[in-house]
Design an enzyme around this catalytic site. Structure first.
Site, PDB file in Angstrom:
ATOM      1  N   VAL A 126      34.339  42.348  48.361  1.00 43.88           N
ATOM      2  CA  VAL A 126      34.520  42.906  49.664  1.00 43.88           C
ATOM      3  C   VAL A 126      35.236  44.207  49.762  1.00 43.88           C
ATOM      4  O   VAL A 126      34.865  45.159  50.428  1.00 43.88           O
ATOM      5  CB  VAL A 126      34.986  41.971  50.704  1.00 43.88           C
ATOM      6  N   GLU A 127      36.540  44.251  48.920  1.00 39.47           N
ATOM      7  CA  GLU A 127      37.038  45.455  48.906  1.00 39.47           C
ATOM      8  C   GLU A 127      36.448  46.626  48.319  1.00 39.47           C
ATOM      9  O   GLU A 127      36.501  47.977  49.041  1.00 39.47           O
ATOM     10  CB  GLU A 127      38.787  45.468  48.340  1.00 39.47           C
ATOM     11  N   THR A 128      35.969  46.600  47.379  1.00 36.07           N
ATOM     12  CA  THR A 128      35.411  47.887  46.530  1.00 36.07           C
ATOM     13  C   THR A 128      33.981  47.514  45.738  1.00 36.07           C
ATOM     14  O   THR A 128      33.682  48.463  45.144  1.00 36.07           O
ATOM     15  CB  THR A 128      36.279  48.339  45.380  1.00 36.07           C
ATOM     16  N   TRP A 307      46.719  40.274  53.866  1.00 36.36           N
ATOM     17  CA  TRP A 307      45.886  41.191  52.934  1.00 36.36           C
ATOM     18  C   TRP A 307      45.448  42.374  53.965  1.00 36.36           C
ATOM     19  O   TRP A 307      45.419  43.556  53.722  1.00 36.36           O
ATOM     20  CB  TRP A 307      44.953  40.656  52.174  1.00 36.36           C
TER      21      TRP A 307
END
Length: 328
Positions: A126-128, A307
């Site tokens: 999801v982040e990168t 987070w």
């Protein structure tokens, strides 16, 4: 008469354009003066002179970062429309493949920190997009630009000096310290202060490399979750249905009740059956409204909110982790 008005108008436009052109160099000059002050202040943080010189050698004012900070988009979607876009089938397939490919390392990290590997992979995805989109802004340049802009100067100065501390410790070279427009870095998108608090050197090579070392990326992610209260005996949340609408004061992460109490209030599994009988505290969360999805959120939901304080982000991570689990 018309010709004179046109001439005067053109003259005014030229003057305005000249003034605008003069402002840009002035702003850049002001920024460079501001940077000189930052460099002097950095020296008081025990940053080595050579690190300061290297870190600011090619610094520039990032107008794109300032614009992005001022104009962050607001969601106008619902979870039902957002999740299929955030967690498409191809991402689930890629997550499962990467979990299998890195199984030995992920199991080792998961056991060391008490975090299920599927959640480490889900955050990575999801982040990168599993390390493929980490940002190309100089972290020093971006944080210096946002500090100079002034709206959140104290916050971004703190991030800048944390970034300089990371360079001072030798974890990465200045030219390779890249991140998002806001300064979030590496494959797990840690802000510099989060890096100092949670980043790990899992392979013991003397560097905490969240940019290119998967062992450090996975361990840093897991350590963050562990430090904010992750429990690997639980999942993140359970989507539920309500047999009757509940009062607003019963909703939200601040309200904790046992599954038995939620059962008594009419909360059921999605198929209408009774909730599990485990002694677990949970909150009722409706990220959209009473007509949207409802979740019983466990303690790990709160950890994911530490987070990123977005219910949509948490739902995307949890949804991807669930799809990894149930596709095995």
């Amino acid at each position: 008469m018309r010709k004179m008005r046109t001439t005067i108008g053109a003259l005014l436009l030229c003057i305005a354009a000249g003034a605008q052109g003069a402002q840009e160099p002035d702003q850049k000059q002001q920024f460079m003066q501001y940077v000189e002050g930052l460099k002097q202040e950095a020296a008081t943080h025990a940053i080595k002179p050579e690190v300061i010189d290297a870190a600011f050698a090619n610094v520039k004012l990032y107008q794109r970062a300032i614009k992005a900070d001022r104009n962050q988009p607001e969601f106008k979607k619902t979870l039902d429309t957002y999740l299929p876009q955030a967690v498409p089938d191809w991402k689930v397939a890629k997550a499962k493949r990467l979990l299998d490919e890195n199984r030995e390392l992920l199991d080792k990290v998961g056991q060391a920190y008490g975090v299920q590997p599927r959640f480490i992979v889900a955050l990575w995805g999801v982040e990168t997009n599993f390390g493929n989109y980490t940002g190309n802004f100089s972290v020093v340049g971006a944080t210096a630009s946002l500090a100079f802009e002034g709206r959140r100067e104290a916050f971004f100065k703190e991030q800048l000096f944390a970034a300089l501390t990371i360079l001072n410790e030798g974890h990465i070279q200045p030219e390779n310290m890249k991140g998002s427009w806001a300064g979030a870095m590496g494959q797990c998108q840690f802000m510099p202060t989060s890096f100092l608090a949670y980043a790990q050197d899992f392979d013991g090579d003397g560097k905490k490399d969240i940019w290119g070392n998967k062992a450090d990326v996975f361990a840093s992610t897991a350590n963050y979750l562990k430090q904010v209260g992750w429990d690997d005996d639980l999942t993140w949340a359970r989507q539920v249905t309500l047999t009757a609408e509940l009062a607003e004061e019963l909703k939200g992460l601040k309200v904790k009740k046992s599954l038995a109490e939620w059962q008594a209030l009419g909360v059921r599994r999605m198929d209408g059956s009774a909730l599990p009988t485990r002694d677990i505290q949970a909150s009722l969360v409706q990220p959209d409204d009473a007509h949207g999805r409802s979740y019983l959120a466990y303690g790990n939901y709160d950890a994911l909110m530490r987070w990123n304080r977005s219910h949509y982000f948490v739902a995307a991570v949890g949804h991807l982790a669930d799809r990894i689990k149930f596709s095995n």
